[in-house]
Each structure stands twice: as C-alpha cells, then as structure tokens.
Motif scaffolding. Sequence first.
Motif, PDB file in Angstrom:
ATOM      1  N   PHE A 191      39.840  20.026 -13.155  1.00 14.68           N
ATOM      2  CA  PHE A 191      38.897  20.103 -12.044  1.00 14.68           C
ATOM      3  C   PHE A 191      39.335  21.185 -11.062  1.00 14.68           C
ATOM      4  N   ILE A 192      40.598  21.142 -10.654  1.00 11.99           N
ATOM      5  CA  ILE A 192      41.118  22.092  -9.669  1.00 11.99           C
ATOM      6  C   ILE A 192      41.100  23.516 -10.235  1.00 11.99           C
ATOM      7  N   GLU A 193      41.479  23.672 -11.483  1.00  5.97           N
ATOM      8  CA  GLU A 193      41.447  24.996 -12.120  1.00  5.97           C
ATOM      9  C   GLU A 193      40.040  25.582 -12.082  1.00  5.97           C
ATOM     10  N   LEU A 194      39.060  24.773 -12.449  1.00  5.03           N
ATOM     11  CA  LEU A 194      37.686  25.252 -12.482  1.00  5.03           C
ATOM     12  C   LEU A 194      37.149  25.498 -11.072  1.00  5.03           C
ATOM     13  N   TRP A 195      37.457  24.603 -10.137  1.00 11.19           N
ATOM     14  CA  TRP A 195      37.037  24.756  -8.743  1.00 11.19           C
ATOM     15  C   TRP A 195      37.414  26.143  -8.216  1.00 11.19           C
ATOM     16  N   LYS A 196      38.656  26.550  -8.492  1.00 11.99           N
ATOM     17  CA  LYS A 196      39.169  27.815  -7.962  1.00 11.99           C
ATOM     18  C   LYS A 196      38.456  29.038  -8.541  1.00 11.99           C
ATOM     19  N   THR A 197      37.691  28.874  -9.619  1.00 13.76           N
ATOM     20  CA  THR A 197      36.969  30.019 -10.179  1.00 13.76           C
ATOM     21  C   THR A 197      35.720  30.369  -9.382  1.00 13.76           C
ATOM     22  N   VAL A 198      35.241  29.431  -8.533  1.00 12.81           N
ATOM     23  CA  VAL A 198      33.999  29.699  -7.790  1.00 12.81           C
ATOM     24  C   VAL A 198      34.079  29.403  -6.295  1.00 12.81           C
ATOM     25  N   TRP A 199      35.026  28.587  -5.857  1.00 13.22           N
ATOM     26  CA  TRP A 199      35.103  28.223  -4.444  1.00 13.22           C
ATOM     27  C   TRP A 199      36.475  28.543  -3.886  1.00 13.22           C
ATOM     28  N   ASP A 200      36.594  28.381  -2.566  1.00 15.08           N
ATOM     29  CA  ASP A 200      37.867  28.624  -1.895  1.00 15.08           C
ATOM     30  C   ASP A 200      38.853  27.500  -2.204  1.00 15.08           C
ATOM     31  N   GLU A 201      39.707  27.231  -1.271  1.00 16.47           N
ATOM     32  CA  GLU A 201      40.782  26.252  -1.414  1.00 16.47           C
ATOM     33  C   GLU A 201      40.289  24.934  -2.021  1.00 16.47           C
ATOM     34  N   PRO A 202      40.898  24.489  -3.114  1.00 20.03           N
ATOM     35  CA  PRO A 202      40.456  23.232  -3.738  1.00 20.03           C
ATOM     36  C   PRO A 202      40.962  22.018  -2.968  1.00 20.03           C
ATOM     37  N   PRO A 203      40.367  20.865  -3.226  1.00 20.12           N
ATOM     38  CA  PRO A 203      40.911  19.643  -2.631  1.00 20.12           C
ATOM     39  C   PRO A 203      42.297  19.365  -3.210  1.00 20.12           C
ATOM     40  N   SER A 204      43.024  18.465  -2.577  1.00 14.88           N
ATOM     41  CA  SER A 204      44.365  18.129  -3.060  1.00 14.88           C
ATOM     42  C   SER A 204      44.279  17.403  -4.399  1.00 14.88           C
ATOM     43  N   TYR A 205      45.385  17.373  -5.098  1.00 15.60           N
ATOM     44  CA  TYR A 205      45.451  16.670  -6.382  1.00 15.60           C
ATOM     45  C   TYR A 205      45.080  15.196  -6.191  1.00 15.60           C
ATOM     46  N   GLN A 249      43.267  13.742  -3.798  1.00 13.58           N
ATOM     47  CA  GLN A 249      41.829  13.611  -3.531  1.00 13.58           C
ATOM     48  C   GLN A 249      41.028  13.745  -4.820  1.00 13.58           C
ATOM     49  N   THR A 250      41.389  14.743  -5.605  1.00 13.10           N
ATOM     50  CA  THR A 250      40.665  15.002  -6.845  1.00 13.10           C
ATOM     51  C   THR A 250      40.808  13.829  -7.805  1.00 13.10           C
ATOM     52  N   LYS A 251      42.008  13.298  -7.934  1.00 16.84           N
ATOM     53  CA  LYS A 251      42.254  12.153  -8.824  1.00 16.84           C
ATOM     54  C   LYS A 251      41.379  10.965  -8.424  1.00 16.84           C
ATOM     55  N   LEU A 252      41.356  10.657  -7.144  1.00 19.81           N
ATOM     56  CA  LEU A 252      40.530   9.537  -6.657  1.00 19.81           C
ATOM     57  C   LEU A 252      39.045   9.805  -6.878  1.00 19.81           C
ATOM     58  N   ALA A 253      38.610  11.024  -6.589  1.00 16.34           N
ATOM     59  CA  ALA A 253      37.202  11.378  -6.769  1.00 16.34           C
ATOM     60  C   ALA A 253      36.777  11.195  -8.222  1.00 16.34           C
ATOM     61  N   LEU A 254      37.611  11.646  -9.147  1.00 15.63           N
ATOM     62  CA  LEU A 254      37.270  11.511 -10.562  1.00 15.63           C
ATOM     63  C   LEU A 254      37.270  10.047 -11.001  1.00 15.63           C
ATOM     64  N   GLU A 255      38.241   9.289 -10.522  1.00 12.48           N
ATOM     65  CA  GLU A 255      38.306   7.867 -10.872  1.00 12.48           C
ATOM     66  C   GLU A 255      37.086   7.096 -10.371  1.00 12.48           C
ATOM     67  N   HIS A 256      36.526   7.528  -9.252  1.00 12.15           N
ATOM     68  CA  HIS A 256      35.400   6.816  -8.649  1.00 12.15           C
ATOM     69  C   HIS A 256      34.044   7.443  -8.952  1.00 12.15           C
ATOM     70  N   SER A 257      34.038   8.479  -9.755  1.00 13.52           N
ATOM     71  CA  SER A 257      32.767   9.039 -10.231  1.00 13.52           C
ATOM     72  C   SER A 257      32.216   8.096 -11.295  1.00 13.52           C
ATOM     73  N   ILE A 258      30.902   7.980 -11.352  1.00 14.12           N
ATOM     74  CA  ILE A 258      30.342   7.094 -12.364  1.00 14.12           C
ATOM     75  C   ILE A 258      30.170   7.787 -13.714  1.00 14.12           C
ATOM     76  N   PHE A 259      30.170   9.126 -13.708  1.00 15.58           N
ATOM     77  CA  PHE A 259      30.048   9.862 -14.954  1.00 15.58           C
ATOM     78  C   PHE A 259      30.536  11.285 -14.738  1.00 15.58           C
ATOM     79  N   ARG A 260      31.269  11.804 -15.734  1.00 13.57           N
ATOM     80  CA  ARG A 260      31.748  13.184 -15.693  1.00 13.57           C
ATOM     81  C   ARG A 260      31.434  13.837 -17.025  1.00 13.57           C
ATOM     82  N   VAL A 261      31.017  15.073 -16.964  1.00 18.02           N
ATOM     83  CA  VAL A 261      30.792  15.851 -18.178  1.00 18.02           C
ATOM     84  C   VAL A 261      31.488  17.189 -18.004  1.00 18.02           C
TER      85      VAL A 261
END
Length: 138
Positions: A16-30, A32-44
């Motif tokens: 997630f963080i690797e891809l984020w950095k290809t299009v946006w500025d500073e990524p969220p912390s590891y 934050q990202t871990k929690l966000a992914l765990e609480h997403s209902i679906f990821r592709v």
Amino acid sequence: MTTLKIKYNELTPDEFIELWKTVWDEPPSYEQTKLALEHSIFRVSVFDGEKIIAMARMIGDMGLCYYIKDVVVRPEYQKQGIGRTLINELMKFIRENGVSGTDIFMELCAMPDKIPFYEKLGFSANEAQRLRLFCRAE
C-alpha cells in the motif's frame, strides 16, 4: 510482459505504502495503514509479476453505504483499463455481498482531473461538499 494478476484482500501495508508514493505525497504511517487495511471491508490489488501496480479498497457498513478509497494505478500503467477493472471488482463485491433486491449507495471522492474517468463509469457529482478536519491522535 507478464500477465497481470488480480488479488483480493491480500494487499499488505508495505505494498500500500509503496504504491501510495507513486502518486501522492507523504504516505500514512505503517501502523495507520495496517489498521486501515484490517478494517476495510474489501481490497483489490493488481500485480505485474511480483510488482504491485494498482489497488483500491472499500469501507462501509455492508448495508446502506459503501465508500471507495485509495484507488491508485501506477502512472506508467494508467490508461490501460486497470482503473476500470478495479472499480468493476468493487461493484462486483457489492452485488454479491449487499442486501439482495436493494439499491446501495456507492460513494467516492475524486481529484478534479480524475472526475471524467469516474463519470465514464456512471458516477455523478451531487451538491454535497466534502469537509475535512485533521484530528491529532495523542
């Protein structure tokens, strides 16, 4: 060129963080990202070999509202139908998991230059304005 592979609910925080950095500025912390992914209902996610090239995730209540978040396609892979594939996969998830026989609200926030892309997929703007406030966690 390697065949592209779609994966479901396997996107890692590092990818997630690797891809984020290809299009946006500073990524969220590891964390934050871990929690966000765990609480997403679906990821592709989409891979070219072992390389992460695209992702999208969905949050929501599984009843009335689904919200599309973090749709990212590496710039060098854009305009190849990958973004459309991501959105189609999210819509497929809703069709298969939503309450049968009901209309379900699907929402997203897009940067102005991306609005035409989403309009081609059937999304339309409404009069609501997106408001935000950053709240510092202690």
